[in-house]
Design a protein around this motif. Structure first.
Motif, short mmCIF file in Angstrom:
data_model
loop_
_atom_site.label_atom_id
_atom_site.label_comp_id
_atom_site.label_asym_id
_atom_site.label_seq_id
_atom_site.Cartn_x
_atom_site.Cartn_y
_atom_site.Cartn_z
N THR A 79 0.81 -1.21 0.00
CA THR A 79 0.00 0.00 0.00
C THR A 79 0.85 1.27 0.00
O THR A 79 0.34 2.34 -0.31
CB THR A 79 -0.96 0.03 1.20
OG1 THR A 79 -0.21 -0.11 2.41
CG2 THR A 79 -1.99 -1.08 1.11
N ASP A 80 2.13 1.17 0.33
CA ASP A 80 2.99 2.36 0.20
C ASP A 80 3.11 2.75 -1.27
O ASP A 80 3.04 3.94 -1.61
CB ASP A 80 4.37 2.11 0.82
CG ASP A 80 5.01 0.82 0.36
OD1 ASP A 80 4.34 -0.02 -0.28
OD2 ASP A 80 6.22 0.63 0.65
N SER A 140 -2.17 0.65 7.98
CA SER A 140 -2.18 2.00 8.59
C SER A 140 -2.27 3.15 7.60
O SER A 140 -2.38 4.31 8.02
CB SER A 140 -0.97 2.22 9.51
OG SER A 140 0.19 2.59 8.80
N LEU A 141 -2.24 2.89 6.29
CA LEU A 141 -2.22 3.98 5.30
C LEU A 141 -3.36 4.97 5.50
O LEU A 141 -3.15 6.19 5.52
CB LEU A 141 -2.27 3.40 3.88
CG LEU A 141 -2.39 4.43 2.74
CD1 LEU A 141 -1.17 5.35 2.71
CD2 LEU A 141 -2.57 3.73 1.40
N PRO A 172 -6.83 -1.91 12.61
CA PRO A 172 -7.35 -2.24 11.28
C PRO A 172 -8.43 -1.25 10.86
O PRO A 172 -9.13 -0.68 11.70
CB PRO A 172 -7.93 -3.65 11.44
CG PRO A 172 -7.37 -4.16 12.72
CD PRO A 172 -7.10 -2.98 13.58
N TYR A 173 -8.58 -1.05 9.57
CA TYR A 173 -9.68 -0.26 9.04
C TYR A 173 -10.37 -1.07 7.94
O TYR A 173 -9.77 -1.96 7.33
CB TYR A 173 -9.20 1.10 8.50
CG TYR A 173 -8.22 1.02 7.35
CD1 TYR A 173 -8.67 0.97 6.03
CD2 TYR A 173 -6.85 1.03 7.57
CE1 TYR A 173 -7.78 0.92 4.97
CE2 TYR A 173 -5.95 0.97 6.51
CZ TYR A 173 -6.42 0.92 5.22
OH TYR A 173 -5.53 0.86 4.16
N SER A 240 -6.78 -2.74 0.40
CA SER A 240 -7.30 -1.73 1.33
C SER A 240 -6.88 -0.33 0.95
O SER A 240 -7.66 0.62 1.06
CB SER A 240 -6.87 -2.04 2.77
OG SER A 240 -5.46 -1.96 2.90
N GLY A 241 -5.65 -0.18 0.49
CA GLY A 241 -5.18 1.13 0.06
C GLY A 241 -5.92 1.63 -1.17
O GLY A 241 -6.27 2.81 -1.27
N ILE A 242 -6.17 0.73 -2.11
CA ILE A 242 -6.89 1.10 -3.32
C ILE A 242 -8.32 1.50 -2.98
O ILE A 242 -8.82 2.53 -3.45
CB ILE A 242 -6.88 -0.07 -4.33
CG1 ILE A 242 -5.45 -0.32 -4.83
CG2 ILE A 242 -7.81 0.21 -5.51
CD1 ILE A 242 -5.29 -1.59 -5.66
#
Length: 289
Positions: A79-80, A140-141, A172-173, A240-242
């Motif tokens: 996700t970075d 965590s992003l 978590p999210y 999750s980042g997307i």
């Protein structure tokens, strides 16, 4: 107010810093893949190809399939990297590079991830396909953005209670997939699930080689979680980042997973290339017909 040169970073040719792209290079439907070599595995199906560009791990091809303009871009793993790719793709369509100001009328993009993943439920067969109806991020992003309003906090809170989640780890999210894309790409050939996005491939996913890990029952903790009719089905490293950044920016996103491993049964695909190729063909057909 114009964005400063240290915030919106452009190359000498006025392309965006990491991706080396200009606004005209990208379509509004963008397929993301982790592996740079997978870009050509997707674009070889296009009827015509108008663009090939690359910088670092970010390879971009744009072309047309069945009358629809598509871009496919590699993000690399994690996700970075997703943070870089989605912010810069959004900037290409929604920031005026001459005035360095956000446009009054913004463009909505569609992001379609085609990637590999590992199942954590014993009944999910290797080489099957799964759409991430939800993504649970352990990376965590999203906590670095003003994102609370679009998170499914009821699910994440229940998971932390279930897992007795330690304060030393990032909370978590959870983010939901775009409903329109989910309907468009669904069929009786593909299952829906909750995808966990981890910060790494080894320790964060409960794998131990030479380095000791502190959560030996990570897979069972994830697999045993239930909230209403939801359960965590698979692990990977980008979704999750997307989902999170797409919702924050007003875009649409969906994640298509080819399940090459099952962490419960210990199986791994005997022909992963064939399985990924089948998912690529399935996704392109759904996007363009």
């Amino acid at each position: 107010m114009p964005l400063g040169s240290s915030e919106l970073i452009l190359n000498a040719d006025r392309s965006i810093y990491h991706l080396n792209l200009i606004p005209e290079d990208v379509a509004t439907t963008i397929i993301t893949v982790g592996d740079p070599d997978r870009v050509s595995d997707v674009s070889k199906h296009f009827d015509s190809l108008e663009l090939k560009k690359g910088k670092r791990e970010f390879i971009t091809h744009t072309g047309v399939l069945n009358g629809k303009r598509l871009t496919v871009i590699s993000t690399g793993i994690g996700t970075d990297n997703v943070d870089i790719v989605l912010n810069e793709l959004d900037a290409l369509v929604n920031i005026d590079f001459e005035t360095r100001e956000i446009k009054k009328e913004t463009t909505r993009l569609q992001f379609v991830r085609i990637g590999t993943s590992g199942a954590i439920q014993a009944e999910i067969p290797v080489d099957s396909f799964l759409i991430s109806a939800y993504a649970m991020g352990f990376d965590s992003l999203l906590h670095f953005y003003d994102s609370h309003r679009m998170q499914c906090t009821d699910i994440s809170q229940k998971f932390m209670e279930h897992a007795d989640w330690p304060a030393t780890k990032s909370a978590p999210y959870v983010v939901k997939a775009d409903e329109k894309l989910l309907q468009q790409l669904s069929s009786n050939r593909i299952r829906l699930g909750v995808t966990a996005t981890n910060t790494g491939f080894y320790g964060p996913q409960g794998r131990q080689l030479r380095t000791a890990i502190n959560t030996h029952d990570m897979i069972s903790i994830l697999a045993s979680f239930r909230h209403q009719d939801l359960k965590i089905t698979n692990l990977e490293m980008e979704t999750s980042g997307i989902y999170g950044l797409s919702k924050l920016m007003g875009h649409q996103a969906i994640s298509m997973n080819c399940l090459l491993a099952n962490r419960v049964t210990g199986e791994f695909s005997k022909n992963p290339e064939k399985s990924v190729a089948a998912l690529i063909e399935y996704t392109l057909e759904k996007l363009t017909t």
